[in-house]
Design a protein around this motif. Structure first.
Motif, short mmCIF file in Angstrom:
data_model
loop_
_atom_site.label_atom_id
_atom_site.label_comp_id
_atom_site.label_asym_id
_atom_site.label_seq_id
_atom_site.Cartn_x
_atom_site.Cartn_y
_atom_site.Cartn_z
N ILE A 439 0.84 -1.21 0.00
CA ILE A 439 0.00 0.00 0.00
C ILE A 439 0.86 1.25 0.00
CG2 ILE A 439 -1.68 1.30 1.36
CD1 ILE A 439 -2.76 -1.42 2.34
N GLN A 440 1.94 1.24 0.79
CA GLN A 440 2.81 2.42 0.86
C GLN A 440 3.54 2.67 -0.45
OE1 GLN A 440 4.99 1.07 4.26
NE2 GLN A 440 3.79 2.28 5.71
N ASN A 441 3.69 1.66 -1.29
CA ASN A 441 4.35 1.82 -2.58
C ASN A 441 3.42 2.35 -3.66
OD1 ASN A 441 6.90 1.08 -1.78
ND2 ASN A 441 6.63 -1.08 -2.29
N VAL A 442 2.13 2.46 -3.33
CA VAL A 442 1.19 3.05 -4.27
C VAL A 442 1.30 4.56 -4.16
CG1 VAL A 442 -1.23 3.31 -4.91
CG2 VAL A 442 -0.36 1.07 -4.17
N ARG A 443 1.67 5.22 -5.26
CA ARG A 443 1.86 6.67 -5.24
C ARG A 443 0.75 7.33 -6.05
NH1 ARG A 443 4.17 5.82 -1.42
NH2 ARG A 443 6.40 5.98 -0.97
N PRO A 444 -0.16 8.05 -5.42
CA PRO A 444 -1.27 8.68 -6.14
C PRO A 444 -0.80 9.84 -7.01
CG PRO A 444 -1.27 9.36 -3.85
CD PRO A 444 -0.21 8.31 -3.97
N LEU A 445 -1.28 9.90 -8.25
CA LEU A 445 -0.98 11.02 -9.14
C LEU A 445 -2.05 12.09 -8.96
CD1 LEU A 445 0.09 9.08 -12.35
CD2 LEU A 445 1.55 10.12 -10.61
N MET A 446 -2.06 12.67 -7.77
CA MET A 446 -3.04 13.71 -7.48
C MET A 446 -2.34 14.79 -6.65
SD MET A 446 -6.80 13.42 -5.68
CE MET A 446 -7.43 12.46 -7.03
N GLU A 447 -2.42 15.99 -7.10
CA GLU A 447 -1.71 17.08 -6.45
C GLU A 447 -2.21 17.26 -5.01
OE1 GLU A 447 -0.71 21.83 -7.14
OE2 GLU A 447 -1.83 20.67 -8.64
N VAL A 449 -1.92 15.15 -2.56
CA VAL A 449 -2.22 13.89 -1.88
C VAL A 449 -0.94 13.06 -1.83
CG1 VAL A 449 -3.55 11.75 -1.94
CG2 VAL A 449 -4.61 13.91 -2.64
N GLU A 450 -0.51 12.73 -0.62
CA GLU A 450 0.73 11.99 -0.45
C GLU A 450 0.50 10.49 -0.29
OE1 GLU A 450 2.91 13.65 2.75
OE2 GLU A 450 3.19 15.61 1.80
N ASP A 451 -0.57 10.11 0.42
CA ASP A 451 -0.82 8.70 0.70
C ASP A 451 -2.24 8.34 0.28
OD1 ASP A 451 1.69 8.10 2.03
OD2 ASP A 451 0.94 9.33 3.68
N VAL A 452 -2.39 7.11 -0.16
CA VAL A 452 -3.73 6.64 -0.46
C VAL A 452 -4.47 6.34 0.84
CG1 VAL A 452 -3.05 5.66 -2.68
CG2 VAL A 452 -2.99 4.24 -0.64
N GLU A 453 -5.77 6.52 0.80
CA GLU A 453 -6.59 6.11 1.94
C GLU A 453 -6.78 4.59 1.87
OE1 GLU A 453 -10.97 6.98 3.97
OE2 GLU A 453 -10.41 7.91 2.05
N VAL A 454 -6.97 3.97 3.02
CA VAL A 454 -7.21 2.52 3.09
C VAL A 454 -8.57 2.31 3.74
CG1 VAL A 454 -6.42 0.33 4.02
CG2 VAL A 454 -4.76 2.03 3.25
N VAL A 455 -9.40 1.48 3.12
CA VAL A 455 -10.71 1.15 3.65
C VAL A 455 -10.78 -0.36 3.80
CG1 VAL A 455 -13.21 1.24 3.31
CG2 VAL A 455 -11.77 3.17 2.55
N ALA A 456 -11.07 -0.83 5.01
CA ALA A 456 -11.23 -2.26 5.25
C ALA A 456 -12.69 -2.64 5.04
CB ALA A 456 -10.78 -2.62 6.66
N VAL A 457 -12.93 -3.70 4.29
CA VAL A 457 -14.29 -4.11 3.93
C VAL A 457 -14.58 -5.46 4.59
CG1 VAL A 457 -15.91 -4.57 2.06
CG2 VAL A 457 -14.04 -2.92 1.72
N ALA A 458 -15.40 -5.46 5.64
CA ALA A 458 -15.74 -6.68 6.38
C ALA A 458 -14.48 -7.45 6.78
CB ALA A 458 -16.66 -7.57 5.55
N ALA A 459 -13.43 -6.72 7.07
CA ALA A 459 -12.15 -7.31 7.46
C ALA A 459 -11.36 -6.26 8.20
CB ALA A 459 -11.38 -7.78 6.23
#
Length: 559
Positions: A439-447, A449-459
């Protein structure tokens, strides 16, 4: 020298493998959030109050994280330090009562028991509880009830009322069995006003402070977490009444063999229990095992670590018998040597055979399957050497006490050194460390925004917030994924807060569809229903251990 080797082995490579979910990951995250918020009163887990366990271990780990940062070593270090403190207490007490040799040997025996080793290296509060109960019981035995009640108070804010029960389940039967016939006057000596006052002084401030901030806390801790845990099956930890019978011998191995060497004199000890000091010592150690064991057997909630406070009496019994009989030159250092040599040799052969034939359960990962033969071979060889040393050193014609002690201690001293690869493999399967790196290696191409949000789904991978360094929202219908009975019981109250990480079960759909900022969605790898729904709207990012990651839901690049 052997005790020093055992202490070093207990702490060997504490941070060399990831945190195990759910317990280690959850406890480490509670400590991380405590350190980050500088709130050493009310624990939080994923941003929500976590009142399923008291404060002492969380505060200890948080304090270490203030210095070392949020690492596996910092999370586990308090368990190691509490274990060392227990060893110091044992040495201090036994040296004064039975002599220097017995003191060092008792500490060595305790340090080289498998259960003690396991929880000296785990981010779980049972090692802290064992320290408190050991200090309390030995202080009572040494006629220091005020110190005993101070230790019980610390134990109460470490793991709750069980810290009161274990010493009393030991001392009350002992007092009744060894005191003079008639009214049990000795029981009154267990409850001096000064001791009860010290207990209140230690335990009550935190309890009152939390009750002030969370009014539901007293009902939850006494009714839900104590009464219902003991009397009902609602905690899903039920087991047959004989559950602990196979656990105790393994937990106290190998020292349980010499510890039980005095059982042949049980009738004399029983008859002399009111007049003979040596008989009273035997009764005391028996009560320390059997009193709490009876309670835990009747308890509806059963876990292996509940036996940890019962390990010191085995260590004391082994040290008492071995040193006494060795000093009498009766060949006593070889007490049980044949029994131990046969058991250790059979176990050694069985472990070595795993290099040829591995009856692997389906649940083993490739990493675990590859690591088991190497670890089993090393431990098997250690057991065979151990059996040979104890057999050779216990000869009546020429006893070698130090060599026999080395044989008993060898296997558990070797265990953390030879099991590193296996622990790392288990950690990869039972931890979220690798998933967090993905997850930390995912780099968003959005001005902006440094980190992606994480959402847990039934887990909810409990160590994922720890490795990401931030709480994560959870889309859940029941809140059970957070492994907190307090959160489950009061989830409606928490859901009313718009900033709460508890989200409705369908929250992830709107978040994925609108996607104002990039987000990754986490599901259990085995949850076909949820994964099927995620597959229909998001790309699969990775499957790591027991969890699968989908997304991100906005333009980004994976490095």
């Amino acid at each position: 020298m052997l005790l020093l080797a055992a202490v070093l082995a207990l702490g060997f490579d504490l941070g060399g493998y990831p945190l195990f979910d759910p317990d280690e990951g959850r406890n480490a995250e509670v400590a991380r959030e405590m350190a980050a918020a500088n709130d050493y009163v009310l624990p939080h887990f994923d941003g929500l109050p976590y009142l399923d366990k008291p404060i002492v271990y969380f505060a200890s780990a948080a304090a270490v994280m203030e210095v070392l940062g949020p690492t596996e070593t910092a999370a586990r270090l308090p368990a190691y330090l509490f274990t060392l403190a227990t060893l110091i207490v044992v040495v201090w007490f036994v040296r004064r009562r039975w002599g220097t040799d017995a003191g060092w040997l008792a500490a060595l025996a305790l340090a080289t028991m498998p259960l003690v080793l396991a929880y000296a290296r785990a981010t779980i509060m049972d090692s802290a509880l064992a320290f408190c109960t050991t200090l309390a019981i030995l202080a009572f035995w040494d006629e220091r009830p005020v110190l005993a009640w101070a230790a019980i108070g610390l134990g109460a804010i470490t793991k709750g009322p069980v810290a009161i029960l274990i010493p009393l389940a030991t001392l009350i039967p002992y007092s009744l069995l060894t005191g003079p016939p008639g009214p049990p006057r000795r029981l009154g000596r267990l409850f001096p006003l000064a001791g009860l006052g010290v207990f209140a002084l230690v335990a009550l401030p935190w309890f009152l402070a939390v009750s002030h901030r969370v009014p539901e806390f007293p009902h939850y801790v006494f009714v839900r977490e104590t009464f219902e845990r003991v009397t009902t099956k609602s905690f899903h930890r039920t087991a047959p009444f004989w559950y602990y019978l196979p656990i105790v011998p393994v937990a106290a191995f190998p020292w349980i063999v010499p510890a039980l060497g005095g059982l042949k004199d049980w009738r004399w000890a029983w008859l002399a229990r009111r007049v003979n000091v040596r008989a009273q010592e035997s009764i005391f150690l028996a009560c320390w095992v059997l009193g709490p064991l009876l309670f835990f057997t009747l308890n509806q909630s059963k876990l292996p670590q509940y036996m940890l406070p019962l390990m010191p009496p085995f260590a004391l019994a082994a040290a008492r018998l071995l040193t006494r009989q060795a000093s009498e030159l009766s060949g006593g250092i070889g007490v049980g040597r044949r029994t131990y040599a046969v058991i250790a040799a059979l176990l050694g052969v069985a472990l070595v055979s795993l290099t040829i034939w591995l009856p692997a359960p389906i649940s083993l990962t490739p990493g675990e399957r590859a690591a088991i033969p190497q670890t089993a071979l090393a431990l098997g060889i250690a057991l065979l050497i151990s059996a040979a040393l104890v057999w050779y050193a216990g000869r009546v014609e020429r006893p070698r006490p130090a060599l026999a002690v080395m044989g008993y201690a060898l296997t558990v001293i070797a265990l953390p050194i030879v099991s590193g690869r296996l622990l790392a493999a288990v950690g990869e399967d039972r931890s979220s460390a690798t998933l967090a790196r993905v997850i930390q290696n995912v780099r968003p191409l959005m001005e902006g925004v440094e980190d992606v949000e994480v959402v847990a789904v039934a887990a909810f991978p409990t160590s994922l917030p720890f490795y990401l360094g931030r709480p994560i929202p959870v889309a859940t219908a029941t809140a059970r994924e957070l492994t907190s009975n307090f959160v489950i019981d009061y989830q409606d109250q928490f859901r009313r807060d718009s900033t709460s990480p508890l989200k409705p079960a369908e929250y992830w759909r709107g978040r994925a569809r609108k996607c104002p900022t990039p987000a990754v969605f986490i599901a259990r790898a085995s949850d076909a229903r949820v994964r099927g729904q995620l597959d229909s709207v998001l790309p699969l990012l990775a499957v790591e251990g027991k969890y699968a990651a989908y997304g991100p839901c906005a333009a980004s690049s994976a490095r």
